[in-house]
Write an enzyme that holds these catalytic residues in place. Structure first.
Site, PDB file in Angstrom:
ATOM      1  N   CYS A   2      56.502   6.859 -52.196  1.00 40.65           N
ATOM      2  CA  CYS A   2      56.393   7.231 -53.617  1.00 40.65           C
ATOM      3  C   CYS A   2      57.423   6.626 -54.651  1.00 40.65           C
ATOM      4  O   CYS A   2      58.433   6.604 -54.383  1.00 40.65           O
ATOM      5  CB  CYS A   2      56.086   8.675 -53.876  1.00 40.65           C
ATOM      6  SG  CYS A   2      54.960   9.524 -52.812  1.00 40.65           S
ATOM      7  N   ASN A 100      59.084  12.629 -55.415  1.00 38.64           N
ATOM      8  CA  ASN A 100      59.337  11.782 -54.256  1.00 38.64           C
ATOM      9  C   ASN A 100      59.851  12.482 -53.177  1.00 38.64           C
ATOM     10  O   ASN A 100      61.064  12.917 -53.719  1.00 38.64           O
ATOM     11  CB  ASN A 100      59.824  10.442 -54.723  1.00 38.64           C
ATOM     12  CG  ASN A 100      60.113   9.617 -53.209  1.00 38.64           C
ATOM     13  OD1 ASN A 100      59.337   9.564 -52.568  1.00 38.64           O
ATOM     14  ND2 ASN A 100      61.383   8.972 -53.416  1.00 38.64           N
ATOM     15  N   GLU A 487      50.122  -6.356 -39.196  1.00 39.27           N
ATOM     16  CA  GLU A 487      50.397  -5.421 -40.353  1.00 39.27           C
ATOM     17  C   GLU A 487      49.572  -6.152 -41.618  1.00 39.27           C
ATOM     18  O   GLU A 487      48.954  -5.434 -42.575  1.00 39.27           O
ATOM     19  CB  GLU A 487      51.727  -4.996 -40.678  1.00 39.27           C
ATOM     20  CG  GLU A 487      52.430  -6.331 -41.142  1.00 39.27           C
ATOM     21  CD  GLU A 487      53.979  -5.602 -41.371  1.00 39.27           C
ATOM     22  OE1 GLU A 487      54.377  -4.400 -41.782  1.00 39.27           O
ATOM     23  OE2 GLU A 487      54.922  -6.782 -41.210  1.00 39.27           O
ATOM     24  N   HIS A 503      51.052  -8.097 -14.870  1.00 38.70           N
ATOM     25  CA  HIS A 503      51.095  -6.748 -14.446  1.00 38.70           C
ATOM     26  C   HIS A 503      49.812  -5.860 -15.192  1.00 38.70           C
ATOM     27  O   HIS A 503      50.203  -4.724 -15.112  1.00 38.70           O
ATOM     28  CB  HIS A 503      52.386  -6.078 -14.611  1.00 38.70           C
ATOM     29  CG  HIS A 503      53.410  -6.765 -13.730  1.00 38.70           C
ATOM     30  ND1 HIS A 503      53.565  -6.675 -12.254  1.00 38.70           N
ATOM     31  CD2 HIS A 503      54.516  -7.807 -14.077  1.00 38.70           C
ATOM     32  CE1 HIS A 503      54.433  -7.797 -11.759  1.00 38.70           C
ATOM     33  NE2 HIS A 503      55.358  -8.174 -12.702  1.00 38.70           N
TER      34      HIS A 503
HETATM   35  C1  F6R Z   1      57.259  -4.380 -41.343  1.00 35.68           C
HETATM   36  C2  F6R Z   1      58.121  -3.604 -42.030  1.00 35.68           C
HETATM   37  C3  F6R Z   1      58.637  -2.317 -41.485  1.00 35.68           C
HETATM   38  C4  F6R Z   1      60.156  -2.010 -41.604  1.00 35.68           C
HETATM   39  C5  F6R Z   1      60.374  -0.562 -41.244  1.00 35.68           C
HETATM   40  C6  F6R Z   1      61.753   0.112 -41.495  1.00 35.68           C
HETATM   41  O1  F6R Z   1      57.072  -5.800 -41.958  1.00 35.68           O
HETATM   42  O2  F6R Z   1      58.786  -3.817 -43.334  1.00 35.68           O
HETATM   43  O3  F6R Z   1      58.459  -2.314 -39.972  1.00 35.68           O
HETATM   44  O4  F6R Z   1      60.787  -2.867 -40.897  1.00 35.68           O
HETATM   45  O5  F6R Z   1      59.652   0.373 -42.024  1.00 35.68           O
HETATM   46  O6  F6R Z   1      62.008  -0.146 -42.646  1.00 35.68           O
HETATM   47  P1  F6R Z   1      63.559  -0.164 -43.240  1.00 35.68           P
HETATM   48  O7  F6R Z   1      64.208  -1.342 -42.803  1.00 35.68           O
HETATM   49  O8  F6R Z   1      63.528  -0.251 -44.847  1.00 35.68           O
HETATM   50  O9  F6R Z   1      64.165   0.809 -42.725  1.00 35.68           O
END
Ligand code: F6R
Length: 607
Positions: A2, A100, A487, A503
């Site tokens: 948010c 937020n 993603e 495996h």
């Molecule tokens: C994938 C991606 C997420 C972030 C994860 C951690 O492209 O961006 O997997 O790496 O949500 O986010 P941070 O680095 O902001 O803690």
């Protein structure tokens, strides 16, 4: 998750709110809304679509006023409906709120307020805030807001309006970020400095348990007991803003291309006169010598960076190093103590599970080091020390430069620790330092794989499933390559250590299955080559990314991607780039929303 934005100014505030929300949309995009104080009435405009729809709706029926608040939502409590969209108004329309975070005691508060006759319209946790303010209001907006804030547990940053104080926005903070901006004839607040950087060079980072009152010509700060608080002004240099897509079709593509400069900036910050160095004030010489274990903790791509990093720490610093998914760290009885170095990796610096791991590690007495991109973020502030990754603002939800700068930071930290603890000989250190300095150039070379990936991505648009394999550090990069693919394309993508295929997972390989093999050469080369042959023998379409020096070993591969040779320990940083392109173009051909993939948000502040 948010994003919130607020302005108190003399002009028409709605266009500024909407523009700010566009900047904050990466934080969540299930719904969006604004509330503006207009002729002593709070008017709202909401949508369950994106901010551009909000803008169209507002333009069709505009309302004017200089004070307002806005919100872009990643739904937690209640479906993404217009009723659940923020801002939420009190029953009599006297107050409005955007929020937020998560109000953990909202059910008890809701029951209490309902028993007192309050009627709730939404299913959100947020709505209790505005009812509490209504309950405590006795002519002073500030007092009512502070009384409400003191009843809340959980994480919150919120901005509120009151029709009796038509030039004022009240802001409160507990754990969720909020930054106040002081401009000329206007003041503002936002979850992220990038949304307000075009309006001001003066920012104030609110701390937990603090509030602010924003008026066009002044801001005053308080603690939750109502005592005035002196705050330090941070002067912005103009680079904090989101400078748009800069001609690229998507933020992701722009950010892929920003990687050489981002990594160069970070390396040149720490590599001077042939020596890598870090200034970590809380890490004494004695502590540095005493470290007997390194745990690297993060989520998603940050976790993947950690997986790469562990090998660098083991090989270069000779310290046992382990990587953990942050949401699991606390539940696996982490064996950390005062001799442990716990590295928390986070682009946003806000990720709830990473933050919880940090607190757990601190509780157990470990020295905690953040590897963080967003300056002044919660994780950066709570760690004993922080290394900023200097990637610049990252807008696309799928990280690219955020991840590669995390890798570069970990490589340098491993090299530095190895050097400080005299584990690395001079010759090896010199060679590694040279390879490190060359990495931005190698990334530039890796960017030349765009055309190859683009050409082959179209063939992939109908695929239902793809596989990524690798051994050792190649497995770490394969994890990231696979995540990028799933993603943003929504194609099922699975990553398997190359040697583990037989495996179980190999039963999924059939004629035409696409298998991406990552291979950095060296000791893993021959074995990975065998694994590629095994899937090819079962009809898989094989794609292999390897350094030029390994090309001779790679026969019978359907698609080859060759990259310049570098130190194998550092190869991940270039190796992932072709797969950023594969993911990007496959998503493009499939018509996906590349910068804002479904169900995701960039900053994940729920556990
Ligand atoms: C994938 C991606 C997420 C972030 C994860 C951690 O492209 O961006 O997997 O790496 O949500 O986010 P941070 O680095 O902001 O803690």
């Amino acid at each position: 998750m948010c994003g919130i934005i607020a302005f108190s100014e003399r002009g028409s505030v709605a266009p500024h709110l909407i523009k700010g929300l566009e900047r904050l949309e990466y934080r969540g995009y299930d719904s969006a809304g604004i509330a503006v104080m207009s002729d002593c009435v709070i008017r709202t405009c909401k949508t369950t679509k994106r901010v551009n729809d909000l803008e169209a709706k507002y333009n069709a029926h505009p309302f004017y006023g200089g004070v307002g608040i806005g919100h872009t939502r990643w739904a937690t409590h209640g479906a993404p409906t217009e009723t659940n969209a923020h801002p939420h108004l009190s029953e009599d329309g006297h107050f409005a709120v955007v929020h937020n975070g998560i109000i953990e005691n909202y059910e008890a508060l809701r029951a209490e307020l309902k028993s007192e006759g309050h009627f709730f319209k939404s299913e959100t946790d947020t709505e209790v805030i505005v009812h509490l303010v209504e309950k405590y209001y006795n002519g002073s907006f500030l007092k009512a807001v502070l009384a409400a804030a003191k009843r809340l547990t959980g994480t919150f940053a919120a901005a509120l309006l009151c029709i009796d104080e038509p030039d004022t926005v009240a802001v409160i903070r507990n754990f969720s970020p909020i930054i106040v901006g002081i401009g000329t004839d206007k003041t503002m607040a936002s979850s992220d400095v990038s949304a307000i950087a075009e309006h001001t060079r003066k920012a104030v980072y609110l701390d937990d348990g603090e509030a602010a009152l924003l008026r066009p010509d002044s801001v005053s700060f308080y603690d939750f007991d109502g005592n005035p608080v002196e705050k330090e002004i941070t002067f912005l240099d103009g680079t904090e803003g989101d400078n748009g897509k800069n001609g690229a079709a998507h933020y992701m593509l722009k950010e892929i291309y920003e990687q050489p400069d981002a990594v160069r900036r970070l390396i040149s910050e720490h590599l001077k006169d042939g020596e890598v160095s870090f200034s970590l004030p809380s890490l004494s010489r004695e502590k540095l010598e005493d470290i007997d274990k390194i745990c690297i903790v993060g989520c998603g791509s940050a976790y993947h960076a950690g997986v790469s990093g562990t090998t660098a720490f083991r090989r270069l610093a000779g310290i046992p190093a382990y990587s953990y998914i942050a949401s699991e760290f606390r539940y696996m009885e982490p064996m950390v103590d005062s001799r442990s170095l716990v590295i928390l990796i986070s682009q946003s610096g806000e990720t709830a599970d990473t933050l919880a791991s940090l607190r757990e590690a601190k509780k157990r007495g470990a020295y905690t080091l953040g590897v963080v991109n967003v300056v002044g973020s919660l994780i950066a502030k709570e760690c004993d020390d922080v290394v900023y990754t200097l990637a610049g603002h990252e807008t696309a939800v799928a990280t690219t430069k955020g991840y590669t700068t995390q890798l570069a930071a970990l490589y340098m930290l491993a090299l530095w620790l190895g050097s400080e603890r005299k584990v690395l000989g001079d010759k090896r250190k010199k060679q590694l330092t040279k390879e490190l300095a060359a990495l931005p150039g190698i990334i530039e070379e890796a960017l030349k794989t765009e055309a190859h990936a683009k050409a082959h991505a179209e063939e992939m648009k109908e695929l239902e499933s793809v596989f990524f394999i690798g051994r050792g550090t190649d497995y770490a990069a394969a994890l990231e390559a696979s995540l990028k693919m799933k993603e943003i394309t929504y194609i099922h993508s699975e990553c398997c250590p190359a040697g583990e295929l037989k495996h179980g997972t190999i039963s999924l390989i059939e004629p035409g299955t696409r298998v991406f093999a990552l291979m950095s050469g060296g000791e893993v080369a021959a074995k990975t080559v065998n694994n590629i042959k095994e899937v090819r023998a079962r009809g898989a379409h094989t794609v292999c990314c390897a350094p030029v020096s390994a090309a001779a070993e790679l026969t019978d591969i359907d698609e080859m991607i060759l990259l310049p040779d570098t130190e194998p320990l550092f190869f991940n940083i270039a190796q992932v780039i072709p797969f950023q392109f594969y993911a990007y173009y496959t998503a493009l051909y499939r018509g996906c929303d590349i910068d804002k993939p479904r169900n995701l948000a960039k900053s994940v502040t729920v556990e």
